[in-house]
Design a protein around this motif. Sequence first.
Motif, PDB file in Angstrom:
ATOM      1  N   ILE A  19       0.830  -1.202   0.000  1.00 55.93           N
ATOM      2  CA  ILE A  19       0.000   0.000   0.000  1.00 55.93           C
ATOM      3  C   ILE A  19       0.865   1.253   0.000  1.00 55.93           C
ATOM      4  N   ALA A 571      -1.924   5.447   5.543  1.00 51.43           N
ATOM      5  CA  ALA A 571      -3.185   4.723   5.434  1.00 51.43           C
ATOM      6  C   ALA A 571      -3.963   4.909   6.738  1.00 51.43           C
ATOM      7  N   ASN A 584      -7.828   1.781   3.975  1.00 53.58           N
ATOM      8  CA  ASN A 584      -7.952   2.695   2.840  1.00 53.58           C
ATOM      9  C   ASN A 584      -6.921   3.815   2.905  1.00 53.58           C
ATOM     10  N   TYR A 585      -6.639   4.394   1.710  1.00 52.35           N
ATOM     11  CA  TYR A 585      -5.382   5.143   1.548  1.00 52.35           C
ATOM     12  C   TYR A 585      -5.497   6.134   0.393  1.00 52.35           C
ATOM     13  N   GLN A 587      -5.545   8.269   3.942  1.00 53.14           N
ATOM     14  CA  GLN A 587      -6.660   8.428   4.870  1.00 53.14           C
ATOM     15  C   GLN A 587      -6.681   9.856   5.408  1.00 53.14           C
TER      16      GLN A 587
END
Length: 615
Positions: A19, A571, A584-585, A587
């Motif tokens: 990520i 994130a 999720n990213y 954030q």
Amino acid sequence: MNAPDAVPDLLSRCDYEPIDAYAIIGDCRSAALVSRTGSVDWLCMPHFSAPSVFAALLDRRHGGRLLIRPRDVVRVSRRYRGGSSVLKTTFECASGRVSLTDFMSIPKQDDAPHRLFRIVECEAGEVLVDVAYQPRPDYARAQPDIAPHGEFGWAYRHADAVVLFDADTPLALDETRRHVGGTCRLVCGEIVRFAFAYGVTAKDSDSGLDHCDGHLDETLAWWRHWIDQCAYDGFQADAVVRSCLTLKLLAHRSSGAVMAALTTSLPESFDSGRNWDYRYCWLRDTSLLLQSFIDLGFQRESKAFLAWLLRVGRKPRLQPFYDLNAQPPPDETILPHLEGYLGRGPVRIGNAAHGQLQLDIYGEVLQTACSFVARGGLLNDDKKQLLSSFGAAVCRLWREPDASIWEPRTAPRHYTYSKLMCWVALERLIDLQTRVPLGMALPYLRAERARIRREIEMHGFDSRLGSYVGYFGGSEPDASLLLMARYAYADANDPRLRATFRYIHERLAVDGFLYRYPPGAAYDGIGGTENLFAVCSFWAVDYLARAGEIDAAIRLFERLLACANDVGLYAEQFEVNSLRPLGNYPQAFSHSGLITAALAIDQALAGRRGQQITA
């Protein structure tokens, strides 16, 4: 140049990336994630929460991507240019060096086409660069029919949009008409440009490639002009500025609504199905980050958000979040044809939490309005009436159980944080009433505020533990209670707040970083592995700074800074022990927490310097 059938083979070799391998670029209407290996793996069009065009982030084989990848890469470095969101990635290769500049141009009008530009320059030696264009509209549920357009361009239609991809070098279309690609051989000094455009009209079917360099200059100037509004030059100013730029990338230019995150369904853990869609405007998240913006000198964003809030505030009760059009988001559904990041689905669109009662949002919204007015912002009659209606809603609803800040999927409870924020809502309304006439009865507001405090002290504080607890009648800690000092419910050195900090740290900390609440299904009704929540650790920094423990606050802040990726992004969570990013990213909550923490430390340092001068 590669044969056309080599493009699918190249794409098949692309794997999932961490990520934190991604950087964000955007035009304040939508945004893209660009990997360290040169792949645009996430882009939704024509706005943040619209269906994806590129979603390799959630399905490496079928999601779609726009890849520009030098061969034989030895080392990669990247940075944002100056005070901007223009990304420059440098690839050191076995035979030379190549730079890749990625940006989305900022339009002059809201309905202008979206344009994403990629500029490849060979800075030394000679390098082969592979190019692959694989659009997959509508979360890869639609198959585009790509056709030639102009000399070196390609086009397809989707819904009402014309989508263009242009290059100033020849590429090839494979026989399925679904992939475009090739290989460029660049020698030192050569430059190749690419442009992706979404939403062009038949009348103006221009990707902007011919004016790519001009778009770059204008985009750099736009971002530098915007960030020049920032009045902050204190503690960790570079990290604060980068977080401001990241938050601006998540803010829609016309509505003022800010997305909680750019993505959907990046897993919070790998064994729980905690994959949620965060591409909507949470009133709480937006209010918290706008409070930071106001403190840094940005007033326009708060004014735009309050105007947008007028569109949602007419409803009998505020919902936790809305789409860009101030409407409830779609029902939560699963896309089974996408395998999910690292194959860890499900992939969800929509979010079922939109129907929850979350009472804390009234306090956060009214805190933002109060900060806006305190710094010279003006409220028209409609906004005054809106804020008064929020106060009436709080007085009517505060006795109800709710879902509070963390949106558990359990039966509603009386959460202490929700009661705190109802207290904050009335406290700020009373403040506002002394500044601008809102037409509310101050004795009534004060009486209700006192009743809320009595409930918090009687039922939200456990005298046996000596600590405030997550919900009435429970004994579990909740990291959101670290904000009690920030909202001036009590001084940070109040014995009850100090004991609450100790209890939270004892029960929720792993090597100094915090869970948001005790892991497991009992608190949130979901179960599975819970990981460390980034914003909660920033809230711990904020508390420590307010309590005068400045050195401890700085040490924790610096450790959190080390958890950002190489371009300063966070994130939602950190994996326990490894601290790799999850969820999720990028954030918004995490970045607003960084700003809040840095400002608290800066204020504490200023107080320390003042004490030294007077000593």
